[in-house]
Design a protein around this motif. Structure first.
Motif: not given
Lengths: 176, 559
Positions: B64-86
Motif C-alpha cells: 500500500l505504501h508503494g502504491l499510495v506514495a509513488l502513484v496516488v499522491w504524486i499523480v493526483f497532485w500532477e493532475m492538479a498541476g496539469l490543469y493549472f499549467g494548461s
C-alpha cells in the motif's frame, strides 16, 4: 519568466560561457561513463553474464538432481552439501523458500553456476560480498564465479517471494 | 463560460477549472497522509528493535505504501498541476471539464479498488507485482481504471494548450517554459501509461484465467516502461516547478531558454534509460542492449538533469545579482528569500535531488555497479533522494502557492508551514543516508526479518548496521513529523483557514520586478556561484563513483 512566453530573441541568445563549460564537462563525464561500462567488460573482472538457457522448472530440477548426485558430500540442515571440483558446472535451485544445495568451493577456482527458480522470481544475493542477480523461473542463468575470498558465505533471497521470504537463506563455504 | 481575474497575479481564470484543481489536490494530500502513515509502520517493522508488524501485514502495508506514495499522491497532485499549467497560467479555458470529472472519478474508484484489494489480503504482491506472483483481478482492475483516468487528463492538457494557442490567450508565442516542461511530462506520461496498459491488461486477463501465463522477464521489461518512466514524468513536472519557483520567489528566468527547453527534449529522447536499468542483473537482455539502453551511448537524460542543475540555480543567481547581491560567490544565495517556505522547498529539493538522488541514481544505473546494489536497501535510499526529497518536497512547496491562489485561503500557522520543509528534508537526508549505507552492506530491501529467523542458517550484519538503522529511523521519524505538520497546515488552511480578501493577505511575497540589466552578459561567466556549486557536485559524484567501482573490483570475479 517561467509563466510567460520567452523574451524576444531567446532562440538566438548565445550560451553564457559558464553554462557552456558546464554542459561540455558534464557531457564528457557522461561519455566516460559509457566507455567505463564497455571497458569493464574488456578489462574488469566483475560483469553480469549473458549466457542463459531456456528451461522449465521440471527439466531444471532433474538436471540439478543429477549434478548434486555426482558431487554430494553430505547434508546440512536437511539440505544436500555439494562439493564440485574447480571448473565444474554447479546447479543452484531457488524455490519458495529455500536455496539448494549448500556449496563447498575452493578459493581462486572457477565454477559455472546454473541458477533458476522453481516458481516465483527470486533474488540471488551472496553476502557479505554483496553480489546480486535476478533469478527467473524458466531461465537457466549461467554465471561463472571465481571466489576470491575464503570463509562462510550466505546466499539470501532479496526478491520478495511471499510470507516466508525472510527464511530463504542458503550457505556457500569457500575453502582456502 | 465565466472567468475571474486574479487580484494577485492578474491571470484570467476559468471558474470551471478551479474545482477540478481543488478536488485533485485534496485527494493527493489525503493520500500523502496515508503514504506517511504506512511509511512509519514499515520503518518501525524493519527496525528489528521494534519489529512492529506481523509478517503478512508488513508486506500488505508495504504494498500500500508503494502504491499510495509513488502513484496516488504524486499523480493526483500532477493532475492538479496539469490543469493549472494548461489553463491558469495561459489565461485559457478548460476544455470539457465534465470529462475531467469522469477522469477524477475513475482515479478515485481505481484507488479505492486497489486499497480494498491490498488491505483485504487479496494483493500481497508489492508495488511491482512481479509475475508469477498473482493478485486478485480487482487489484489490476483498480490500477487500470486509475491509469485510464490519468490518460484522460493528459488528453485534456493537450486539448487545453492547443486551444489556448489557437485563441492566442497567452500572446501566441512559444509556450511559457513552465507549461513547456509540463508538456514534456504529459507526453512522457502518455507513453508511460500506454506501457502500463500493455502490461496490466495482459496480467489482468491472466489473473482472470483467460491467459495461460505472462513471461516474467517480459513483465519486468514492460512494467518498468511504466514504473520508471513514471519517475521521468515526475522529474519533468518537478523541474517545471523549479523554474516556476525561481520566477515566483526571486523573479529568476532561465538564462538561456533554448538550452532549458532542449534539456526537456533530452528527457524524451533518453527515456529508455529509465526502464532499462531495472534489468541490469537479469539473465536477459544482453549487455550490449543494457549498456546502449541505459546510456544511449551517453547519458542523455542524465545530461538533461545536469543542464537543469545549472539552469535553475543560475536563474536565481542572475536575478539576485541584478538586485545588487554581487559580492563574492554566494552573496546572492545568502540573500535569497529564506522566509518563504516555497523557496526553501525548491532549494532543498534541488540540493537533495542532485546530491543524493542524482549521484546514487547514476552509479546504481551502471551495468556492473548495479550488481552490488540490486534489490538492496540502497535502492529505497536512492529514491528517497529523488521522488521524496525531490518531487514530494517540490510539490509540498508549490502547494503553498495553491492555498492562497486557488483555494483563496490564508496559510494557517505560517511558522509551522515554514518549518515543515526543513524537517522533511533533513529527515529524508538521514533516512536516505542510513538506508543507502545499509544497502551497501548488503541488507535487502522489502524484507521482514534480516535475522533470518526460521531459516536453516543465520546471518549477522556488521555491528555498524545497528547504528545505521538508528540513523534511518531517526531520519524517518523527523521526516514523518515534517510531513504531518505540512498536511495539517494544508488541511487546516483549506478547510478552516481565513479567506483571502485581497493581495494584502498574500503571505508569500511575489518577487519584486527586476531592475533593468546593466550590460550585456552574453558569453561571459554570468553565474559563478552556480558554476562553483555544480563543480562541487561533480567532484562529489566522481568521488562516489570511484568508491563504488573500487568496491566492485574487490568482489568475487564473475562473468
Amino acid at each position: 519568466m517561467a509563466i510567460l512566453a520567452p523574451e524576444k530573441g531567446w532562440w538566438q541568445k548565445k550560451v553564457a560561457s559558464d553554462e557552456k563549460t558546464w554542459i561540455m564537462f558534464a557531457a564528457v563525464v557522461a561519455l566516460a561513463l559509457f566507455v567505463l561500462m564497455v571497458g569493464w567488460h574488456l578489462l574488469g573482472k566483475q560483469n553480469p553474464s549473458y549466457i542463459v538457457y531456456s528451461t522449465s522448472p521440471d527439466e531444471f530440477y532433474k538436471l540439478a538432481q543429477a549434478n548434486w548426485a555426482k558431487y554430494k558430500v553430505g547434508e546440512e540442515a536437511g539440505i544436500p552439501v555439494v562439493q564440485p571440483p574447480p571448473d565444474a558446472d554447479v546447479f543452484v535451485l531457488a524455490s519458495t523458500w529455500k536455496w539448494e544445495p549448500v556449496l563447498v568451493l575452493k578459493k581462486g577456482a572457477n565454477y559455472k553456476f546454473h541458477v533458476s527458480s522453481m516458481d516465483l522470481l527470486h533474488g540471488f544475493s551472496i553476502q557479505p560480498v554483496n553480489m546480486n542477480f535476478a533469478i527467473h523461473p524458466g531461465y537457466d542463468y549461467v554465471l561463472t564465479f571465481k571466489p576470491t575470498s575464503a570463509g562462510d558465505f550466505r546466499l539470501m533471497c532479496n526478491e520478495y517471494c511471499g510470507p516466508g521470504h525472510h527464511t530463504m537463506i542458503g550457505k556457500i563455504k569457500v575453502e582456502d | 463560460m465565466s472567468f475571474l481575474k486574479c487580484d494577485i497575479t492578474g491571470f484570467n481564470v476559468d471558474k470551471r477549472v478551479l474545482p477540478l484543481i481543488k478536488a485533485n489536490a485534496v485527494v493527493s494530500v489525503v493520500s500523502l497522509l496515508l503514504a506517511i502513515l504506512t511509511a512509519i509502520l514499515v520503518l518501525f517493522t524493519r527496525w528489528q528493535v521494534v519489529h512492529l508488524l506481523p509478517v503478512d501485514w508488513y508486506y500488505r502495508i508495504l504494498t500500500l505504501h508503494g502504491l499510495v506514495a509513488l502513484v496516488v499522491w504524486i499523480v493526483f497532485w500532477e493532475m492538479a498541476g496539469l490543469y493549472f499549467g494548461s489553463t491558469v497560467v495561459l489565461n485559457a479555458r478548460q476544455i470539457a471539464p465534465g470529462l475531467g470529472w469522469i477522469a477524477f472519478l475513475l482515479m478515485v474508484v481505481g484507488t479505492a479498488l486497489v486499497a480494498f484489494a491490498v488491505l483485504t489480503g487479496r494483493a500481497d504482491v508489492l508495488f511491482t507485482s512481479y509475475v508469477p506472483l498473482k493478485a486478485n483481478p480487482i487489484h489490476y482492475l483498480g490500477i487500470i481504471l486509475f491509469a485510464v483516468g490519468a490518460l484522460i487528463v493528459c488528453g485534456l492538457f493537450l486539448a487545453n494548450i492547443i486551444v489556448a494557442k489557437k485563441e492566442k490567450t497567452y500572446g501566441g508565442g512559444p509556450l511559457p517554459l513552465f507549461t513547456f516542461g509540463l508538456l514534456t511530462a504529459t507526453i512522457l506520461a502518455i507513453g508511460t501509461l500506454l506501457s502500463g496498459a500493455a502490461i496490466y491488461v495482459p496480467v489482468f486477463l491472466w489473473s482472470l484465467g483467460l491467459i495461460q501465463s505472462v513471461d516474467s522477464i517480459v513483465y519486468r521489461l514492460v512494467f518498468w516502461g511504466f514504473g520508471h518512466s513514471a519517475q521521468q514524468v515526475n522529474v519533468a513536472a518537478m523541474i517545471s516547478i523549479w523554474y516556476l519557483g525561481a520566477f515566483l520567489t526571486v523573479g529568476g528566468t532561465s538564462i538561456n531558454e533554448r538550452i532549458s527547453r532542449m534539456a526537456f527534449l533530452f528527457y524524451m529522447i533518453g527515456i529508455n534509460l529509465a526502464s532499462a536499468h531495472h534489468l541490469l542483473v537479469d539473465p536477459i537482455p544482453s549487455p550490449a542492449w543494457k549498456i546502449v539502453n541505459t546510456s544511449y551511448f551517453m547519458y542523455l537524460a542524465v545530461l538533461a538533469s545536469m543542464i537543469h542543475a545549472f539552469a535553475v540555480p543560475s536563474a536565481i543567481e542572475v536575478a539576485q545579482r541584478r538586485r545588487g547581491y554581487t559580492k563574492g560567490l554566494f552573496d546572492w544565495l545568502k540573500n535569497c528569500p529564506w522566509g518563504n517556505p516555497a523557496f526553501v522547498s525548491v532549494f532543498l529539493a534541488v540540493v537533495t535531488f542532485g546530491f543524493i538522488g542524482g549521484i546514487t541514481g547514476v552509479i546504481n544505473g551502471m551495468e556492473q555497479t548495479n550488481m552490488i546494489v540490486h534489490n538492496t536497501l540502497a535502492l529505497p535510499g536512492h529514491f528517497k533522494g529523488t521522488v521524496v526529497s525531490g518531487t514530494t518536497l517540490t510539490f509540498m512547496g508549490a502547494t503553498y502557492y495553491l492555498i492562497p491562489l486557488i483555494f483563496r485561503k490564508k496559510i494557517s500557522f505560517f511558522g509551522a508551514a515554514k518549518a515543515a520543509p526543513w524537517l522533511f528534508a533533513i529527515g529524508i537526508v538521514l533516512l536516505s543516508a542510513g538506508l543507502s549505507t545499509l544497502g551497501y552492506l548488503g541488507v535487502p530491501r522489502r524484507h521482514w526479518d534480516i535475522t533470518y529467523a526460521g531459516g536453516p542458517f543465520t546471518y549477522t550484519y556488521p555491528p555498524i548496521a545497528d547504528l545505521l538503522w538508528v540513523v534511518a529511523v531517526l531520519g524517518g521519524t523527523i521526516a514523518f513529523i515534517g510531513a504531518l505538520i505540512w498536511i495539517l497546515v494544508v488541511v487546516i488552511s483549506v478547510f478552516f483557514g481565513k479567506p483571502m480578501t485581497g493581495p494584502a493577505d498574500f503571505q508569500l511575497p511575489l518577487a519584486s520586478p527586476l531592475p533593468p540589466e546593466s550590460k550585456e552578459h552574453d558569453s561571459k561567466f554570468v553565474a559563478p556561484g552556480t558554476f562553483a556549486l555544480t563543480i562541487i557536485w561533480m567532484l562529489a559524484f566522481l568521488i562516489f563513483a570511484t568508491i563504488s567501482w573500487g568496491w566492485l573490483s574487490m568482489m568475487w570475479e564473475v562473468k
